[in-house]
Design a protein around this motif. Structure first.
Motif, short mmCIF file in Angstrom:
data_model
loop_
_atom_site.label_atom_id
_atom_site.label_comp_id
_atom_site.label_asym_id
_atom_site.label_seq_id
_atom_site.Cartn_x
_atom_site.Cartn_y
_atom_site.Cartn_z
N TYR A 1 1.15 -1.33 -0.03
CA TYR A 1 0.11 -0.01 0.02
C TYR A 1 0.92 1.38 -0.03
O TYR A 1 0.61 2.23 -0.74
CB TYR A 1 -0.79 -0.04 1.33
N ASP A 2 1.80 1.20 1.01
CA ASP A 2 2.85 2.25 1.01
C ASP A 2 3.38 2.60 -0.41
O ASP A 2 3.62 3.84 -0.96
CB ASP A 2 3.81 2.16 2.02
N PHE A 3 4.04 1.56 -1.01
CA PHE A 3 4.74 1.62 -2.23
C PHE A 3 3.82 2.09 -3.23
O PHE A 3 4.31 3.01 -4.18
CB PHE A 3 5.18 0.07 -2.69
N SER B 1 -7.50 -4.16 4.08
CA SER B 1 -8.43 -5.27 3.78
C SER B 1 -10.01 -4.66 3.78
O SER B 1 -10.77 -5.02 3.05
CB SER B 1 -8.41 -6.33 4.82
N SER B 2 -10.22 -3.99 4.88
CA SER B 2 -11.63 -3.73 4.83
C SER B 2 -12.22 -2.43 4.01
O SER B 2 -13.00 -2.72 3.52
CB SER B 2 -11.98 -3.52 6.42
N LYS B 3 -11.12 -1.73 3.75
CA LYS B 3 -11.48 -0.70 2.81
C LYS B 3 -11.41 -1.37 1.23
O LYS B 3 -12.27 -0.99 0.48
CB LYS B 3 -10.37 0.22 2.64
N ALA B 4 -10.72 -2.38 1.04
CA ALA B 4 -10.53 -3.06 -0.17
C ALA B 4 -11.95 -3.77 -0.46
O ALA B 4 -12.44 -3.78 -1.47
CB ALA B 4 -9.56 -3.92 -0.44
N CYS B 5 -12.26 -4.63 0.70
CA CYS B 5 -13.67 -5.18 0.65
C CYS B 5 -14.91 -4.38 0.25
O CYS B 5 -16.01 -4.64 -0.49
CB CYS B 5 -13.98 -5.97 1.97
N SER C 1 -7.56 -1.45 -2.69
CA SER C 1 -8.12 -2.38 -3.71
C SER C 1 -7.24 -3.02 -4.49
O SER C 1 -6.78 -4.25 -4.74
CB SER C 1 -9.17 -1.76 -4.65
N GLN C 2 -6.13 -1.90 -5.00
CA GLN C 2 -4.99 -2.30 -5.75
C GLN C 2 -4.03 -3.02 -4.77
O GLN C 2 -3.26 -4.09 -5.47
CB GLN C 2 -4.35 -1.16 -6.29
N ALA C 3 -3.87 -2.46 -3.53
CA ALA C 3 -2.78 -3.44 -2.81
C ALA C 3 -3.37 -4.49 -2.51
O ALA C 3 -2.38 -5.62 -2.47
CB ALA C 3 -2.64 -2.37 -1.53
#
Lengths: 315, 315
Positions: free
Chosen positions: A200-202, A220-224, A232-234
């Motif tokens: 994510y930081d990268f 994880s939760s923001k991606a879900c 989501s990308q991470a």
């Protein structure tokens, strides 16, 4: 007859007491490891507070390399030594095993509903089994069939500390970025909770996004929920790395018996797991080795108690 | 009592006959596999030409995945099936094993003078052993201690087809270059004879050198004699990749019993092997895992007959 089972990590130690023949734990007890200077003092406290303090057997799963039923947890300053515990407390038989060895044994204690089949493959009876689990770190174990005893032997490994094998330009960039920060890039550095944060930081840095610092659970939760594009990308990149690592481990040990993905993270992102990123990275359509990859079954362990079940079966 | 041993590769099949209790082979026979449409016709020819054609046992090591004492060599169109051979020829007991499984068994048949210790480490009795060998391809096997039988089990693997884990910018460039040519970069693509040629071609292209096409043997020999700078660079890079792969495999299986590097190439470049490239890549000073890496013994097998010795011990 009571059995004592423990999962001793860097931050917490979780104990449970079971009675032989019963499938539910009778009692539980946990503590922060930092509150105790030794494992003995921790066990003393447990014995004082528990209604039971005589045990037929105990199994302690520890996050460290175990030699001769003994483990020194360097970060904690604790020594978990089966022989010493047996002579000091009222426990007839004590086993100390690696925490991922416990997960390895736990695989045989699972119900069908505890397992999500991502790829059916062609499971070979008594074929080698690979187990890996991203959580605080990445655990890896290899299970080989032992013809004479008629069961599997569980070999804990340090496979997560092998070099990360980047695929494609974005992963090569990530690997180089981690090498610049940590001077090396192990698989664990990008395939674990902290690894997800690193990805994510990268991505934030690469895209000049100034985004808040997030924990693995937040990403994880923001991606879900689909509320953060970078998250989501991470997670997608994490799943591609995890799928590739599952394939690499299965090739390294020829896991014709299947690959089990355990650990804290996969079960929490169950819905995204099936979006194809993980499965495609595992199978790698178009690869020279596609047919072989295709023959390996790929499972996700949804039950977070797999390590406890394994320890209980060993005790 | 005669024993028949064979090493069946993609191009040649090499047979040898041994008498029980004798350490030297009694006869040898070899052929080009392309001359025969089946393994049976090849064996028939052998039986016709050999002074002995009754055998107490035979072991055939084949370059392929073996299932139930049987292997189908897809490139050749040959099927090597123990049961079929046993019923057709006068051989009491037939075993078909993977060629790198043979190398795994061969490790226990070696003399001290067959082994070069690159790093002593702390060999653990009955610890897991890793074997890898770069030649036409890259072979990898894992040997686990079997407590009940009191000996090692040899597990052939397809570990060489896992993704190549590049370290540092030049290796990332090489990996990307191979991915562009082959759409993926397996460890074997850069850690084998053809891999050495690939590294050499990559270095030539990168430095705009127009150099002749060379075979792996030519690159090795020019590097040994110091007559070609690019060849020396290529061999150094090859050794760094081999050392890293030896370390990665040892972490993947926790090879506390040691790592053996076999295969055709290392024995041929014995003098360069000790120039530090391989050892440093294996130990990786400064790594978080240096202490663990340092505990793994690293050996090079100098005897090219290790596979034959292994097959003979299985027969």
């Amino acid at each position: 007859q009571a059995i004592l089972v423990a999962d001793i990590g860097g931050t917490n130690a979780r104990f449970s007491v079971w009675f032989v023949g019963q499938s539910r734990r009778a009692f539980t007890w946990s503590c922060e490891t930092s509150q105790y200077t030794s494992f003995d003092s921790c066990l003393e406290q447990l014995m004082a507070e528990m209604p039971v303090n005589t045990f037929a057997a105990a199994c302690f799963a520890v996050a460290g390399v175990v030699h001769n039923n003994k483990c020194s947890l360097t970060n904690l300053g604790w020594i978990v030594d089966a022989e010493a515990i047996q002579s000091r407390f009222d426990i007839r038989k004590v086993r100390v095993i690696n925490d991922f060895e416990a997960v390895g044994f736990g695989v045989f204690e699972l119900d069908r509903s505890d397992i999500l089949t991502l790829h059916a493959g062609e499971q070979e009876l008594s074929g080698t089994i690979a187990v890996l689990g991203p959580g605080t770190g990445l655990g890896e174990a290899i299970l080989t069939w032992d013809r004479m005893s008629g069961r599997y032997s569980v070999h804990p490994t340090e496979g997560s500390h092998a070099d990360f094998a980047a695929r494609g330009s974005l992963q090569h960039e990530l690997c180089t970025w981690v090498e610049e920060h940590l001077s090396e890039c192990e698989v664990e550095h990008v395939c674990s909770g902290p690894g997800l944060v690193r990805i994510y930081d990268f991505l934030c840095e690469r895209n000049n996004h100034v985004l808040p610092h997030l924990t693995p659970a937040e990403i994880s939760s923001k991606a879900c929920s689909g509320t953060c594009k970078v998250c989501s990308q991470a997670v997608d990149m994490f799943l591609e790395i995890l799928g590739a690592e599952a394939a690499n481990l299965s090739l390294k040990c020829l896991a014709t018996g299947g690959v089990y993905i355990a650990g804290g993270i996969p079960a929490k992102i169950k819905d995204i797991l099936t979006n194809g990123r993980l499965g495609n990275a595992f199978l790698r359509p178009g690869s020279k080795m596609h047919a072989l990859r295709n023959s390996f079954p790929l499972y996700v362990v949804l039950n977070p108690e797999v390590g406890v079940l394994g320890s209980k079966s060993v005790a």
